[in-house]
Design an enzyme around this catalytic site. Sequence first.
Site, mmCIF file in Angstrom:
data_model
loop_
_atom_site.group_PDB
_atom_site.id
_atom_site.type_symbol
_atom_site.label_atom_id
_atom_site.label_comp_id
_atom_site.label_asym_id
_atom_site.label_seq_id
_atom_site.Cartn_x
_atom_site.Cartn_y
_atom_site.Cartn_z
ATOM 1 N N ASN A 153 -28.488 -5.687 53.173
ATOM 2 C CA ASN A 153 -27.839 -4.533 52.537
ATOM 3 C C ASN A 153 -28.901 -3.535 52.088
ATOM 4 O OD1 ASN A 153 -28.686 -5.238 49.751
ATOM 5 N ND2 ASN A 153 -27.445 -7.056 50.185
ATOM 6 N N ASP B 52 -23.234 -12.107 50.604
ATOM 7 C CA ASP B 52 -22.191 -13.108 50.347
ATOM 8 C C ASP B 52 -22.032 -14.073 51.514
ATOM 9 O OD1 ASP B 52 -21.529 -12.157 47.830
ATOM 10 O OD2 ASP B 52 -20.248 -10.582 48.657
ATOM 11 N N LYS C 101 -33.677 -15.479 70.866
ATOM 12 C CA LYS C 101 -32.825 -14.300 70.734
ATOM 13 C C LYS C 101 -31.477 -14.537 71.425
ATOM 14 C CE LYS C 101 -32.660 -9.454 71.847
ATOM 15 N NZ LYS C 101 -33.186 -8.422 72.716
ATOM 16 N N PRO D 161 -24.258 -19.531 48.791
ATOM 17 C CA PRO D 161 -24.055 -19.978 47.405
ATOM 18 C C PRO D 161 -24.011 -18.777 46.466
ATOM 19 C CG PRO D 161 -26.307 -20.415 48.128
ATOM 20 C CD PRO D 161 -25.547 -19.957 49.337
ATOM 21 N N ASP D 162 -23.229 -18.873 45.415
ATOM 22 C CA ASP D 162 -23.221 -17.827 44.384
ATOM 23 C C ASP D 162 -24.285 -18.229 43.356
ATOM 24 O OD1 ASP D 162 -22.714 -16.244 42.097
ATOM 25 O OD2 ASP D 162 -20.711 -15.818 42.878
ATOM 26 N N ILE D 163 -25.406 -17.519 43.402
ATOM 27 C CA ILE D 163 -26.558 -17.912 42.568
ATOM 28 C C ILE D 163 -26.223 -17.764 41.091
ATOM 29 C CG2 ILE D 163 -28.969 -17.389 42.030
ATOM 30 C CD1 ILE D 163 -29.143 -16.339 45.005
ATOM 31 N N PHE E 74 -24.900 -8.483 37.370
ATOM 32 C CA PHE E 74 -24.690 -7.085 37.718
ATOM 33 C C PHE E 74 -23.430 -6.985 38.559
ATOM 34 C CE2 PHE E 74 -28.124 -3.949 36.836
ATOM 35 C CZ PHE E 74 -28.803 -4.732 35.928
ATOM 36 N N LYS F 139 -17.571 -15.330 36.825
ATOM 37 C CA LYS F 139 -18.918 -15.901 37.012
ATOM 38 C C LYS F 139 -19.358 -16.714 35.796
ATOM 39 C CE LYS F 139 -20.079 -13.110 40.703
ATOM 40 N NZ LYS F 139 -20.865 -13.329 41.918
HETATM 41 N N1 CTP Z 1 -24.521 -12.799 42.971
HETATM 42 C C1 CTP Z 1 -25.214 -13.969 43.191
HETATM 43 N N2 CTP Z 1 -25.003 -14.678 44.331
HETATM 44 C C2 CTP Z 1 -24.116 -14.245 45.258
HETATM 45 C C3 CTP Z 1 -23.418 -13.034 45.046
HETATM 46 C C4 CTP Z 1 -23.643 -12.331 43.892
HETATM 47 O O1 CTP Z 1 -26.026 -14.347 42.346
HETATM 48 N N3 CTP Z 1 -23.943 -14.957 46.356
HETATM 49 C C5 CTP Z 1 -24.705 -12.083 41.701
HETATM 50 C C6 CTP Z 1 -25.372 -10.727 41.800
HETATM 51 O O2 CTP Z 1 -26.774 -10.829 41.608
HETATM 52 C C7 CTP Z 1 -24.721 -9.979 40.643
HETATM 53 C C8 CTP Z 1 -23.349 -10.588 40.548
HETATM 54 O O3 CTP Z 1 -23.424 -11.854 41.193
HETATM 55 O O4 CTP Z 1 -25.357 -10.260 39.425
HETATM 56 C C9 CTP Z 1 -22.254 -9.790 41.164
HETATM 57 O O5 CTP Z 1 -22.583 -9.429 42.484
HETATM 58 P P1 CTP Z 1 -21.555 -8.615 43.360
HETATM 59 O O6 CTP Z 1 -22.101 -8.494 44.735
HETATM 60 O O7 CTP Z 1 -21.149 -7.371 42.630
HETATM 61 O O8 CTP Z 1 -20.312 -9.585 43.294
HETATM 62 P P2 CTP Z 1 -19.714 -10.623 44.275
HETATM 63 O O9 CTP Z 1 -19.641 -11.932 43.601
HETATM 64 O O10 CTP Z 1 -20.432 -10.609 45.575
HETATM 65 O O11 CTP Z 1 -18.223 -10.060 44.417
HETATM 66 P P3 CTP Z 1 -17.679 -8.881 45.334
HETATM 67 O O12 CTP Z 1 -18.697 -8.643 46.417
HETATM 68 O O13 CTP Z 1 -16.402 -9.415 45.800
HETATM 69 O O14 CTP Z 1 -17.514 -7.716 44.397
#
Ligand code: CTP
Length: 424
Positions: free
Chosen positions: A238, A306, A316, A333-335, A352, A370
């Site tokens: 991104n 995500d 390749k 994983p959602d860190i 954030f 979260k």
């Molecule tokens: N975050 C994380 N790990 C992920 C996705 C997000 O740690 N896999 C953290 C980001 O660093 C931020 C927060 O979660 O502090 C929110 O990130 P954001 O991208 O806005 O939210 P998402 O959980 O990805 O939700 P969405 O994209 O549906 O808005």
Amino acid sequence: MSASAQPSPWVALGPGHSYKNMMTKHVLLIIGGGIAAYKSLFLIRELSRRGISSQVILTKGGSQFVTALSAGALTNKPVFTDLWELDETGDMGHIELSRSADLIVVAPATANLLARAAQGVASDLASTTLLATDKRVLYAPAMNVRMWEAAATQRNVQTLIDDGALFVGPDAGDMACGEFGEGRMAEPEAIADAVEAALMGDTSLDALREPKPLAGQSALVTAGPTREPLDPVRYLSNHSSGKQGYAIAQALADLGAEVTLVSGPTALPAPLGVTRVVVETAEEMLAACEDALPANVFVSVAAVADWRPATRTDKKTKKPKDGPAPLELVENPDILKTICAHKKRPELVIGFAAETHDVVKLARAKRLRKTCDWIVANDVSGDVMGGDANAMILVKEDGEESWPRMDKRAAARKLAREIAKALK
Ligand code: CTP
């Protein structure tokens, strides 16, 4: 994954003596109008002895006390005094002068210079440079004790400190005006020590007059994008530049915290005095964060992808002859969520929320989902991603606070001060 403690190890040879690795450093020295200006000539010599080169801006007042000829002879570089003369030199402008410097030093910093810098008044080359710079500024004040103690001066000093400036001195002693008290410019050796410390990212020297409310606390910050490879040449990622996360890591370190910055790929140099761990993928970022625990505060600024490709090939991937693109994704994983549920959960966890619509509503929901303590919401529908400014909304359990749009570094310092208040 590679860990780079920043900066590289250095050796203190004792008070007033040189640390290593300074050969490539360059200081822009602003000499203000005070009798202490003569000491700044010794400062140039002292810095050069330590391998630090300097270039001088001499204010009109400064030129009443020392000459451009002596400053130029000592630095071996042209000395600038006037905002307008720069145009004649082609490329050289007030922006360029500070761009080529690693640090700006104002010595002597008169009450007048401090006041103009604090208020953002750009009325000559020195003050315009101070307003235009994105470099750290170290002030060595010098003035009469009553001027130093005046409420207005102290207010200005506090404003500059809040803006990220560093101070060395003034010392107490006999003054040129015949009075005794605080206001005498620090000695060239002490200023040079502070310059070296600031260049090495060590803002904790006693000489540097900055409050350290986060001393003894540790912070973990994630920043930048993650990069999820499909094959050796392609990846998903991104637009995150990492600027906001890096600025937060720097601001927390400046307040005395021991900071680990886990960063995805960015073009940014490691913040001074911060341990940076560079990662690529979300999985690597999570592992590096878990390794960095325990910490008192976790600030999750990274724009974590995500999703990642379900498979990563060593060769390749070739275009299919027909049929759909071969891209299957699995969730990363959602860190932030993982750290919130961790047995070593930091006492303060800040997420954030980058949103393009319904910013506060979505941020509130995200905070609950979260299970973090605060969410910093920002509207990324404009130029926030990759830009230098940010308008943040701090969402806490008991309500929200909207901050005006400001430079990302100013926003970082404001957040760092909020964190310091909460951890007290
Ligand atoms: N975050 C994380 N790990 C992920 C996705 C997000 O740690 N896999 C953290 C980001 O660093 C931020 C927060 O979660 O502090 C929110 O990130 P954001 O991208 O806005 O939210 P998402 O959980 O990805 O939700 P969405 O994209 O549906 O808005």
